[in-house]
Scaffold this motif. Structure first.
Motif, mmCIF file in Angstrom:
data_model
loop_
_atom_site.group_PDB
_atom_site.id
_atom_site.type_symbol
_atom_site.label_atom_id
_atom_site.label_comp_id
_atom_site.label_asym_id
_atom_site.label_seq_id
_atom_site.Cartn_x
_atom_site.Cartn_y
_atom_site.Cartn_z
ATOM 1 N N MET A 142 11.018 -31.503 31.755
ATOM 2 C CA MET A 142 11.195 -30.784 30.486
ATOM 3 C C MET A 142 10.385 -31.447 29.377
ATOM 4 O O MET A 142 9.713 -30.764 28.592
ATOM 5 C CB MET A 142 12.679 -30.735 30.101
ATOM 6 N N LYS A 175 13.766 -20.281 28.321
ATOM 7 C CA LYS A 175 14.164 -21.666 28.068
ATOM 8 C C LYS A 175 15.631 -21.870 28.400
ATOM 9 O O LYS A 175 16.475 -21.048 28.042
ATOM 10 C CB LYS A 175 13.895 -22.023 26.609
ATOM 11 N N ASP A 185 7.803 -28.660 28.272
ATOM 12 C CA ASP A 185 8.239 -27.881 27.109
ATOM 13 C C ASP A 185 7.125 -27.686 26.075
ATOM 14 O O ASP A 185 6.902 -26.553 25.630
ATOM 15 C CB ASP A 185 9.481 -28.506 26.468
#
Length: 159
Positions: A124, A92, A128
């Protein structure tokens, strides 16, 4: 993009004496063309189909280190292959560092836009939660020496 998957994957491969594969490189070798060309000719859909086949083939092998492209987690079958066939480390990094690391790279079709920061933030936001769902461990790479990241991966994997 720009999290250090290829760099850290190669270092981890050396540390563990295991073969390293980068799914994007495998796709390019199989296609006989680079990723921007694949995107131009087949679009993202064609690229993602090639990516799924490469991930299916690579994750069928034992004892390898695999770096996937950033969008590999978009397809449920890729997430299944990755999570069921190995340990998944989510490298990350912040959008700011992604911009810094990718700003000169013309080999990233999704970033060939006037506002790559907006694109990366949108990616993202979408990716994510998928990374978090599929990963076994999260390792942050922001402003960290790649060798220290490899050491942390070995520690969290208890190797």
């Amino acid at each position: 993009m720009g999290a250090g998957k290829s760099t850290i994957g190669r270092l981890l491969s050396t540390e563990l004496d295991l073969p390293f594969y980068d799914s994007d490189k495998v796709i390019e070798e199989r296609a006989g063309a680079n990723i921007p060309w694949i995107f131009d000719v087949e679009g993202e859909v064609g690229f993602r189909e090639r990516e799924t086949q490469a991930i299916a083939d690579l994750t069928a092998q034992d004892n390898i280190i695999l770096a996937t492209g950033g969008g590999a987690v978009l397809k449920p079958e890729n997430r299944k292959y990755l999570s069921e066939r190995g340990s998944v480390i989510y490298l990350k990094t912040s959008v700011e560092l992604q911009i810094e690391r990718t700003r000169r790279d013309k080999n990233r079709p999704l970033l060939q836009t006037e506002d790559p920061t907006r694109v990366l933030q949108k990616l993202m936001d979408i990716r994510d939660p998928l990374y978090m769902d599929v990963c076994d461990h999260v390792v942050t790479t922001d402003k960290r020496n790649p060798k220290l990241v490899v050491s942390e991966i070995c520690r969290v994997l208890d190797i």
